[in-house]
Design a protein around this motif. Structure first.
Motif, PDB file in Angstrom:
ATOM      1  N   GLY A   1       2.493   1.725   3.496  1.00  0.00           N
ATOM      2  CA  GLY A   1       1.933   1.064   3.485  1.00  0.00           C
ATOM      3  C   GLY A   1       2.235  -0.717   4.248  1.00  0.00           C
ATOM      4  O   GLY A   1       3.270  -0.846   3.549  1.00  0.00           O
TER       5      GLY A   1
ATOM      6  N   TYR B   1       1.937   5.348   1.250  1.00  0.00           N
ATOM      7  CA  TYR B   1       2.182   5.747   2.206  1.00  0.00           C
ATOM      8  C   TYR B   1       2.887   4.898   2.890  1.00  0.00           C
ATOM      9  O   TYR B   1       3.076   4.598   4.538  1.00  0.00           O
ATOM     10  CB  TYR B   1       0.720   6.806   2.513  1.00  0.00           C
ATOM     11  CG  TYR B   1       0.503   7.656   2.149  1.00  0.00           C
ATOM     12  CD1 TYR B   1       0.854   8.653   1.951  1.00  0.00           C
ATOM     13  CD2 TYR B   1      -0.562   7.573   0.643  1.00  0.00           C
ATOM     14  CE1 TYR B   1      -0.193   9.960   1.458  1.00  0.00           C
ATOM     15  CE2 TYR B   1      -1.533   8.248  -0.050  1.00  0.00           C
ATOM     16  CZ  TYR B   1      -0.840   9.766   0.531  1.00  0.00           C
ATOM     17  OH  TYR B   1      -1.191  10.773  -0.533  1.00  0.00           O
TER      18      TYR B   1
ATOM     19  N   SER C   1       5.195  -5.584   7.713  1.00  0.00           N
ATOM     20  CA  SER C   1       4.722  -4.074   7.808  1.00  0.00           C
ATOM     21  C   SER C   1       5.606  -3.736   6.746  1.00  0.00           C
ATOM     22  O   SER C   1       6.270  -4.555   6.288  1.00  0.00           O
ATOM     23  CB  SER C   1       4.962  -3.281   9.234  1.00  0.00           C
ATOM     24  OG  SER C   1       6.558  -3.950   9.060  1.00  0.00           O
TER      25      SER C   1
ATOM     26  N   SER D   1      -8.333   2.638   3.556  1.00  0.00           N
ATOM     27  CA  SER D   1      -8.463   2.040   5.236  1.00  0.00           C
ATOM     28  C   SER D   1      -6.898   0.922   5.700  1.00  0.00           C
ATOM     29  O   SER D   1      -7.724  -0.328   6.827  1.00  0.00           O
ATOM     30  CB  SER D   1     -10.010   1.817   5.884  1.00  0.00           C
ATOM     31  OG  SER D   1     -10.393   1.300   4.845  1.00  0.00           O
ATOM     32  N   ASP D   2      -6.311   0.515   5.086  1.00  0.00           N
ATOM     33  CA  ASP D   2      -5.052  -0.481   5.562  1.00  0.00           C
ATOM     34  C   ASP D   2      -5.807  -1.283   4.600  1.00  0.00           C
ATOM     35  O   ASP D   2      -6.030  -2.146   6.171  1.00  0.00           O
ATOM     36  CB  ASP D   2      -4.347  -0.648   6.649  1.00  0.00           C
ATOM     37  CG  ASP D   2      -3.490   0.536   6.139  1.00  0.00           C
ATOM     38  OD1 ASP D   2      -2.991   0.888   5.247  1.00  0.00           O
ATOM     39  OD2 ASP D   2      -2.745   0.396   7.188  1.00  0.00           O
TER      40      ASP D   2
ATOM     41  N   LEU E   1      -5.909  -5.692   8.625  1.00  0.00           N
ATOM     42  CA  LEU E   1      -4.703  -6.082   8.736  1.00  0.00           C
ATOM     43  C   LEU E   1      -4.016  -6.946   9.304  1.00  0.00           C
ATOM     44  O   LEU E   1      -2.761  -7.135   9.026  1.00  0.00           O
ATOM     45  CB  LEU E   1      -4.172  -4.800   9.601  1.00  0.00           C
ATOM     46  CG  LEU E   1      -2.313  -4.168   9.511  1.00  0.00           C
ATOM     47  CD1 LEU E   1      -2.004  -3.550   7.908  1.00  0.00           C
ATOM     48  CD2 LEU E   1      -2.593  -2.608  10.370  1.00  0.00           C
TER      49      LEU E   1
ATOM     50  N   ARG F   1      -3.658   5.664  11.974  1.00  0.00           N
ATOM     51  CA  ARG F   1      -3.331   4.048  11.291  1.00  0.00           C
ATOM     52  C   ARG F   1      -2.261   3.545  11.886  1.00  0.00           C
ATOM     53  O   ARG F   1      -2.608   2.451  12.482  1.00  0.00           O
ATOM     54  CB  ARG F   1      -2.629   4.418   9.886  1.00  0.00           C
ATOM     55  CG  ARG F   1      -2.978   5.124   9.331  1.00  0.00           C
ATOM     56  CD  ARG F   1      -2.401   4.917   7.142  1.00  0.00           C
ATOM     57  NE  ARG F   1      -3.141   5.021   6.506  1.00  0.00           N
ATOM     58  CZ  ARG F   1      -3.598   4.905   5.096  1.00  0.00           C
ATOM     59  NH1 ARG F   1      -2.157   4.883   5.294  1.00  0.00           N
ATOM     60  NH2 ARG F   1      -3.918   5.422   4.434  1.00  0.00           N
TER      61      ARG F   1
ATOM     62  N   LEU G   1       6.255   2.288   8.909  1.00  0.00           N
ATOM     63  CA  LEU G   1       5.748   3.429   7.899  1.00  0.00           C
ATOM     64  C   LEU G   1       6.837   3.957   7.464  1.00  0.00           C
ATOM     65  O   LEU G   1       6.819   5.040   7.732  1.00  0.00           O
ATOM     66  CB  LEU G   1       4.598   3.994   8.819  1.00  0.00           C
ATOM     67  CG  LEU G   1       3.356   3.640   9.495  1.00  0.00           C
ATOM     68  CD1 LEU G   1       3.036   4.308  10.435  1.00  0.00           C
ATOM     69  CD2 LEU G   1       2.943   2.735   7.875  1.00  0.00           C
TER      70      LEU G   1
ATOM     71  N   ARG H   1      -2.637  -0.423  13.721  1.00  0.00           N
ATOM     72  CA  ARG H   1      -1.416  -1.341  13.603  1.00  0.00           C
ATOM     73  C   ARG H   1      -1.410  -1.531  15.091  1.00  0.00           C
ATOM     74  O   ARG H   1      -0.340  -2.345  15.778  1.00  0.00           O
ATOM     75  CB  ARG H   1      -0.530  -0.500  12.942  1.00  0.00           C
ATOM     76  CG  ARG H   1      -0.605  -0.632  11.438  1.00  0.00           C
ATOM     77  CD  ARG H   1       0.270   0.494  10.832  1.00  0.00           C
ATOM     78  NE  ARG H   1       0.618  -0.065   9.633  1.00  0.00           N
ATOM     79  CZ  ARG H   1      -0.393   0.692   9.212  1.00  0.00           C
ATOM     80  NH1 ARG H   1      -1.732   1.036   9.449  1.00  0.00           N
ATOM     81  NH2 ARG H   1      -0.329   0.546   7.445  1.00  0.00           N
TER      82      ARG H   1
ATOM     83  N   TRP I   1      -4.616  -3.107  -1.696  1.00  0.00           N
ATOM     84  CA  TRP I   1      -4.644  -2.507   0.106  1.00  0.00           C
ATOM     85  C   TRP I   1      -5.541  -1.539  -0.280  1.00  0.00           C
ATOM     86  O   TRP I   1      -6.202  -1.088  -1.503  1.00  0.00           O
ATOM     87  CB  TRP I   1      -4.436  -1.799   0.040  1.00  0.00           C
ATOM     88  CG  TRP I   1      -3.118  -3.017   0.961  1.00  0.00           C
ATOM     89  CD1 TRP I   1      -2.390  -3.901   0.212  1.00  0.00           C
ATOM     90  CD2 TRP I   1      -2.769  -4.322   2.328  1.00  0.00           C
ATOM     91  NE1 TRP I   1      -1.182  -4.303   1.014  1.00  0.00           N
ATOM     92  CE2 TRP I   1      -2.057  -4.428   2.410  1.00  0.00           C
ATOM     93  CE3 TRP I   1      -3.892  -3.920   2.948  1.00  0.00           C
ATOM     94  CZ2 TRP I   1      -1.548  -5.481   3.001  1.00  0.00           C
ATOM     95  CZ3 TRP I   1      -3.739  -4.889   4.169  1.00  0.00           C
ATOM     96  CH2 TRP I   1      -2.112  -5.336   4.006  1.00  0.00           C
TER      97      TRP I   1
ATOM     98  N   ALA J   1       1.349  -1.007  -0.025  1.00  0.00           N
ATOM     99  CA  ALA J   1       0.051   0.061  -0.157  1.00  0.00           C
ATOM    100  C   ALA J   1       1.258   1.350  -0.038  1.00  0.00           C
ATOM    101  O   ALA J   1       2.041   1.077   0.889  1.00  0.00           O
ATOM    102  CB  ALA J   1      -1.262   0.322   0.964  1.00  0.00           C
TER     103      ALA J   1
ATOM    104  N   GLU K   1       4.956   6.444  -5.227  1.00  0.00           N
ATOM    105  CA  GLU K   1       4.213   6.619  -4.433  1.00  0.00           C
ATOM    106  C   GLU K   1       4.279   7.964  -4.715  1.00  0.00           C
ATOM    107  O   GLU K   1       4.341   8.239  -5.541  1.00  0.00           O
ATOM    108  CB  GLU K   1       5.309   6.987  -2.882  1.00  0.00           C
ATOM    109  CG  GLU K   1       5.701   5.655  -2.336  1.00  0.00           C
ATOM    110  CD  GLU K   1       4.618   5.592  -0.821  1.00  0.00           C
ATOM    111  OE1 GLU K   1       3.830   6.396  -0.817  1.00  0.00           O
ATOM    112  OE2 GLU K   1       4.178   4.742  -0.442  1.00  0.00           O
TER     113      GLU K   1
END
Lengths: 818, 578
Positions: free
Chosen positions: A44, A42, A67, A91-92, A108, A446, A428, A450, A88, A40, A302
């Motif tokens: 993700g 950002y 991760s 909202s993850d 997740l 986020r 992240l 997580r 993804w 994902a 990205e």
């Protein structure tokens, strides 16, 4: 520092750099080969499905979630059908698009959340699928075995749109992308030499402007993060870039590679004039012309670059931000660069620092220099570089008088946060630009998602976010996740501002009433507790909570609710256990429902109050009989309350009332309701001495008071003879000065004088003075050798009383001598 | 307008402004012309924050007093009722509105509940019609175990803290104090989400329950302001005085038409002279007044020395101020004369003597002849009750025989109905039979030095001057708290009713005060259940003492004196019998 530019690669005017983000924590046996990978944006998470097409039940493929830094989050065997595509959501959440068109959504942590299907038909066969993001949310697009496209723009509000047929398309197209343009979602696809745009209603053939005719068939295409740019790759190795509207062309490059790249991703930073495309072949990474060797890896587009995830490490490929270029470019004379240099020299204690500073100052660019350093620090990934830039900025700041420190402070804070979330354990890898785009709120969400609660809390505290937006919200999530009262409370503890009632309401909705009650116990705001407790029919508890709050209005609310809900007996019993509520209710009754008040006291065996109630009630009665009967009840209750005095007093009152009524009837005296004293007075005034005497004896009126009373009333009626007789009836309990004074008050000095001789010695002077007999007063004072009395007499003497004054003065001196 | 509120260390104008702002906002919510219908009880408190001019600015055109029947006619769009949340008032409002409705259909009605709306009243109104509400703050109550006023107090203190910063230390004594502190801490937890970032103005909050010191309000106050209140009663800063003494001042006019209306005067520290003498013992007021008179006449004499135009101009420019000072002097001289007539009377002297005997512990265990005589003379009941209660307090309860004797005397003389009042006084702890054989009042008196033999009335060196010898217990507690601390009087604190406690409120980092050398600490003293003017004077005296190092700000639910206090505890059934 000199080697900052070492990994910069020029491309035209701009530079590109590759920064190593992580050495991946994962340990992949087969690398990324033969895997479906979805990462994902950002920073993700990364999802990995190995050998998605293997179907032997004995060895099911494994779905793994990591991760961004490769820390394993979840892993489970894939038991459903073959997966075509992973992706993804914003909202993850992980979307797994299966061959049969159903899409499974996992969170997740690998727990299944829900699923939906991309088509009704059971014979649906998905050839290819893409997960895309748009302002409307996360969408899924598929192309089916029958060469038809189906789109869902937002999976949270699922609306399937089947796009029109593409002429001449067999099987899947050679390549396609989803475009979001003009608030419409479209598909751009190529089929052999042809290029089509497919929207809701039509399929249009298009031609990219300026694409050389010999370029051949388009075999790969890519659209930029913002849907603004499009890259097309042809089978002859030509790369065309241009706007996604297909209106203008940016460039065309012959890559001399005829194989189709595995991935092709736009790499640009926002506002850059020079977008570039990253292409990846099996062993080659190419940035629109620059290439280097790579392992098998995955590109993640990205906002401001491309992340390159390989089995061993992860890098960020980005165009070097302008400000960093300015500062670090070799031999740069930009103010920021000079400032950095100045600071470096300063640290070496070299006078060159001054020279550099002067140079900047002469151009009056110091402010700009500081700004540049601060901004560049934001873009740097390496903490040492960040530090040296920020130090330089702070050094430069010293020479500026009114320079707003806000930017500096904010950047420092944000970098601290970014560095913390970039930690491999959190994983992240956000750039500053991405962070700004995504906002702090989302970052915290986020982190919460997580389950990095402590970190999230620390960040909230560090950035001083108001509790209700920050810490409390985090705690709330934390608590709702744990969902068991005890665990919740251990974790959430006494943290201020947590809305337990919300948590409790949720628990109640889920049918866990007991849990809800336990949770409510922790709610600080009683105003919030009470309504929910009432809703849950825990009225007793609601009452005690309301009482605890001290908010009487809240107590009234519950009391009136209870009154309607319960039968009277239970209601009273409930109140009995809550003295505060009870007394409030009593007050209400005192104003509104006198009868209820009586019942309440009865219930409580509060005889004292019950008696008082009867007394009050008696005064509302007009008829003497009912009044007396109420007073009798009062007597009984006072007796039960062991209040002998009150019982006796009440009996006396009843006796008095009867007496008064009798006399009123007989003589029309108008006595009813008077106090005993007033009654006797009235009787004396009426000349009913016998009756007065009777009352005096019956009610054991103290002699003193009776004498006062009789003295005054006789004097008022000027019955002087009677008075004299009375004074001789026995020794006066109030002395005789009172007689003197009362007579004087009635302006009868003559009568007054009669009693002077009887006055006790210590009051004699006063008595003489009262009747203005100065001589007598003087005699008495001298006889008693009392100095203050002599002084009192003296003060009454006027100049004409010469002799008296002399005598008194003489007596005074002898008195003092002794 | 209220400049005197801004002078002190704590700018009380902030509070006043906040209240005004709330009122303005409320008024602006109802657009168009308005008429206000007042619950008469509220006009006083509102006068403190808003003059008519302010209301006028917000289109208030008419004002009426709330009474049943039809509203006086007024051509306005909005009718606003300012009322206390009392059920009986709701009935009147309903009556008002119904009689109105038929005439003007487009009229809007609003109700402002003070201090706040109550569920009961709303329900009552709902029985009549639909309506909208909004509310604001003030307070009252004791006897009925009704905690409403305590809740308002806690709320009020929270408001205060929102404006003036979190108070780091809370001390308290007494049941109600404990209760208020608990509520405050609880509310703090409730609002904890938003940390208060104001640098605290107050260092300490002291909550004192009136129950702890029942004696002080019973004693006759002997400060100037205290005596004005004892004799004439001060209401929301105003006093009504008999007009005779004031009429003579008008020279040259026909002196025949004596004003019959009582003279109404505003009393506050905005008046320079009053600020100077209000806290003085009355015996020192005369000297202060004559000194002032000399200064003023000297100032007027100045004009003869003024020779040049400049000097004359300067003199003239001071004239309005001097004239105001002169009329203020005249007023206070008259008031002092009025008071002196009373304080020099024998009755006043005798009463004071008995009070002082009780306070020094003389013959508190016997029936007092003076009280007996007063009952026989049918002196006002409140006077009797004040004395009897005082004796009871100073003897830690009366012997059963004495107790019953007084009660019987009172019932026989003033009427049986007062049995309820006596019951109330017993519940309030003012009047009680002795339960334990030990009278602990002498210990309390000695430890706290409640009686100072040589009180200096002219140039006081101790708070005991406010009662010419008696140092108010409540203020002694405050004084000891500041130095040497309550730990030194642990024993006595245990004898006084209710728990004593100390709480700390955590301040956010960075708000800890860095105190300059010699800077005073500020304590907010909150009297739950009322405070007397003499107590206030004593506290102000402590603030001014050079070595106290303490500044005191006073807050209370109510200003009281013995008379109003006893009155509030009296219960008189309405007599229906003809």
């Amino acid at each position: 520092m000199a080697f900052i530019t070492a990994n910069w690669n020029p491309l035209g005017e701009a530079f590109y750099r590759k920064t190593e983000l992580y050495e991946m924590s994962w340990n992949l046996r087969d690398g990324l080969r033969d895997s479906l990978v979805a990462a994902a944006p950002y920073g993700g998470p990364i999802a990995l499905l190995r050998e998605p097409h293997r179907r032997s039940p004995s060895s099911r493929p494994q779905l793994e979630i990591y991760s961004a830094s490769g820390v394993a989050i979840a892993s489970f065997p894939w038991k459903s059908g073959p997966v075509v595509q992973l992706g993804w959501t914003v909202s993850d959440e992980l979307l797994c698009v299966q061959e049969d068109g159903s899409v499974l959504i996992y969170d997740l942590f690998g727990s299944f959340k829900r699923h939906f299907s991309m088509g009704q038909s059971t014979k649906l066969q998905v050839l290819e699928a893409k997960v895309f993001h748009s302002p409307y949310g996360t969408g899924v697009a598929i192309v089916t075995g029958s060469s038809r496209f189906t789109l869902a723009t937002n999976i949270d509000e699922l609306k399937l749109r089947r796009l029109p047929e593409v002429p001449g398309l067999q099987g899947k197209p050679s390549c396609w992308v989803v475009l979001t343009q003009d608030r419409q979602t479209k598909v751009l696809l190529s089929n052999g030499p042809e290029l089509f745009i497919l929207d809701n209603t039509s399929c249009t053939a298009v031609c990219p402007p300026g694409l050389s005719p010999q370029a051949g068939n388009i075999v790969h295409m890519s659209v930029s993060f913002s849907y603004k740019y499009l890259a097309l790759f042809t089978d002859t190795g030509h790369l065309w870039t241009g706007s996604s509207h297909l209106q203008e062309k940016l460039s065309e490059v012959d890559t001399k590679k005829t194989t189709t790249p595995k991935q092709m991703i736009w790499c640009r930073r926002p506002k850059s004039q020079q977008p570039s495309v990253v292409l990846m072949w099996d062993r080659l990474l190419l940035v629109a012309g620059v290439c280097s060797d790579t392992d098998p890896c995955v590109l993640v587009g990205e906002l401001d670059g491309v992340r390159i995830v390989s089995s061993t490490n992860q890098e960020l490929l980005q165009e070097v931000p302008l400000v960093c270029q300015d500062i670090f470019k070799i031999a740069s004379m930009a103010p920021g660069a000079l400032l950095l240099e100045a600071h470096r020299e300063y640290e070496k204690s070299s006078q060159k620092a001054d020279e550099y500073l002067r140079e900047i100052k002469e151009q009056s660019m110091l402010g700009e220099a500081v700004r540049q350093c601060v901004e560049a620090a934001g873009h740097e990934y390496d903490t040492n570089t960040q530090k040296s830039l920020l130090r330089a900025a702070s050094f430069g700041k010293c020479f500026l008088t009114d320079f707003s420190p806000d930017q500096f402070v904010t950047t420092c804070r944000e970098l601290r946060v970014l560095n913390a979330v970039r930690e491999s354990s959190v994983g992240l890898p956000l750039t500053h630009t991405q962070f700004k785009q995504m906002t702090l709120q989302v970052l915290i969400d986020r982190l919460v998602y997580r389950q990095f609660y402590p970190l999230a809390i620390e960040i909230c505290r560090y950035l001083k976010i108001p509790d209700y937006q920050g810490v409390s919200r985090v705690l709330k999530h934390w608590a709702s996740y744990e969902a068991i009262a005890r665990a919740v409370c251990v974790k959430v503890g006494d943290s201020p501002g947590v809305s337990y009632s919300h948590i409790a309401a949720k628990a109640y909705e889920c049918g866990r009433t007991e849990l809800a009650i336990k949770l409510l116990d922790f709610e600080a705001r009683s105003g919030e507790q009470v309504p929910l407790l009432l809703k849950m029919k825990r009225s007793q508890l609601a009452l005690s909570k309301a009482v605890e709050s001290g908010d009487t209005d809240l107590v009234y609310t519950v009391v009136s609710y209870l009154k309607n809900e319960m039968n009277r007996g239970d209601f009273f019993m409930t109140l009995r256990n809550q003295p505060v509520a009870l007394s409030l209710y009593r007050q209400f009754c005192k104003l509104q429902e006198q009868d209820t008040l009586k019942d309440l006291y009865n219930q409580d065996d509060d005889h004292q109050e019950l008696a008082n109630y009867y007394v009050t009630a008696s005064y509302r009665e007009k008829r003497l009989e009912s009044r007396l009967s109420l007073l009798q009840s009062a007597v009984d209750e006072y007796n039960k309350a062991k209040n002998e005095f009150a019982a006796k007093a009440t009996e006396d009152e009843m006796r008095l009332l009867r007496f008064q009524r009798k006399l009123d009837d007989e003589k029309g005296a108008g006595l009813l309701g008077l106090s005993l004293q007033a009654t006797i007075e009235a009787l004396l005034a009426l000349g009913l001495h016998k009756q007065a005497e009777q009352l005096y004896r019956d009610f054991k009126v103290p002699d003193k008071r009776y004498w006062w009373l009789k003295l005054k009333s006789l004097a008022e009626k000027e019955e002087w003879e009677e008075l004299e007789k009375f004074s001789k009836s026995k020794k006066s309990p109030i002395g005789y000065l009172a007689f003197v004074e009362v007579c004087i008050k009635c302006n009868n000095k003559y009568e007054a004088k009669k009693y002077v001789s009887k006055v006790a010695p210590e009051q004699k002077v006063k008595a003489h003075l009262a009747v203005s007999d100065l001589e007598g007063a003087a005699d008495a004072a001298i006889e008693r050798r009392n100095e203050s009395e002599m002084a009192a007499v003296l003060s009454r003497c006027s100049a004409s009383d010469r002799l008296l004054i002399d005598r008194l003065n003489r007596a005074r001196t002898t008195a003092t001598k002794k | 307008m209220a400049a005197h509120l801004s002078y002190g260390r704590v700018n009380l104008n902030i509070l006043r402004e906040a209240a005004r702002k709330e009122l303005r906002e409320f008024l602006d919510k109802c657009s168009g012309s308005k008429a206000i219908v007042w619950d008469e009880y509220l006009t006083g408190p509102f006068g403190l924050i808003a003059q008519y001019s302010l209301l006028k600015e917000h289109e208030v055109e008419k004002m009426f007093t709330l009474k049943s029947g039809r509203l006086p006619s007024a051509d306005v769009k909005n009718i606003i009722f300012f009322v206390r949340p009392r059920l009986e008032l709701m009935d009147i409002i309903a009556e008002n509105v119904f009689s109105e409705d038929k005439l003007h259909s487009s009229r809007e009605f609003h109700i402002l509940f003070v201090p706040r709306r109550s569920m009961l009243c709303e329900q009552r109104l709902k029985e009549y019609f639909e309506f909208h509400t909004s509310y604001r703050f003030v307070a009252e109550c004791y006897l009925e175990n009704d905690q409403t006023s305590l809740y308002h107090t806690a709320k009020g203190l929270m408001t205060l803290q929102a404006l003036y910063g979190t108070i780091p230390q809370i001390y308290g004594k007494g049941e109600c104090a404990r209760h208020v502190a608990n509520m405050m801490l609880r509310m703090k937890r409730e609002f904890a989400g938003s940390q208060n970032q104001i640098l605290p103005v107050f260092d300490t909050l002291l909550l004192l329950d009136r129950n702890v010191d029942l004696l002080t309000p019973l004693a006759t106050q002997l400060t100037y302001e205290g005596l004005i209140d004892e004799i004439y009663g001060i209401n929301n800063g105003y006093v009504k005085l008999p007009p005779e003494k004031f009429a003579q001042k008008k020279q040259g006019e026909a002196s025949k038409d004596l004003p019959t209306e009582p003279k109404k005067l505003q009393l506050n520290s905005a008046e320079e002279l009053y600020a100077e003498i209000r806290d003085k013992n009355f015996n020192a007021v005369g000297a202060a007044l004559s000194k002032k008179a000399k200064i003023i006449s000297a100032a007027f004499e100045e004009r003869h020395n003024a020779k040049t135009v400049g000097e004359i101009k300067q003199f003239v420019s001071q004239l309005p101020h001097m004239q105001a000072a002169r009329s203020s002097l005249a007023n206070h001289t008259s008031i002092a004369e009025l008071i002196k007539d009373i304080t020099t009377s024998e009755a006043f002297f005798d009463n004071l003597t008995v009070e002082q005997e009780f306070m020094t512990g003389v013959d508190t265990d016997k029936v007092n002849t003076y009280i007996e005589d007063c009952i026989a003379q049918k002196d006002p009941l409140i006077k009797i009750l004040r004395l009897v209660c005082m004796q009871s307090v100073c003897n830690n309860g009366l012997k059963q025989k004495v107790f019953d004797y007084y009660k019987r005397e009172i019932l026989q003389t003033y009427g049986y109905e007062h049995i309820l009042t006596l019951n109330n006084l017993e519940k309030g702890g003012l009047l009680k039979p002795q339960t334990s054989s030990r009278n602990n009042y002498p210990t309390i008196r000695k430890t706290l030095k409640l009686w100072m033999e040589d009180a200096n009335e002219q140039n006081p060196n101790d708070i005991s001057y406010v009662y010419s010898g008696y140092a108010p217990l409540s203020i002694r507690l405050t004084q000891v708290l500041a130095r040497p601390g309550w730990r030194s009087i642990e024993e006595v604190l245990k004898m006084l009713p209710g728990p004593h406690f100390e709480e700390r409120q955590q301040l956010p980092a960075g708000l800890h005060k860095k105190r300059q050398q010699g800077e005073n600490r500020t304590t907010l003293v909150f009297f739950l259940g009322g405070v007397t003017y003499a107590e206030i004077a004593a506290l102000r005296f402590l603030s001014q003492m050079e070595d106290s190092g303490m500044e005191y700000i006073i807050a209370t639910t109510k200003l009281i004196n013995g008379t109003t206090w006893i009155k509030s505890l009296m219960d008189r059934p309405e007599c229906q019998t003809p």
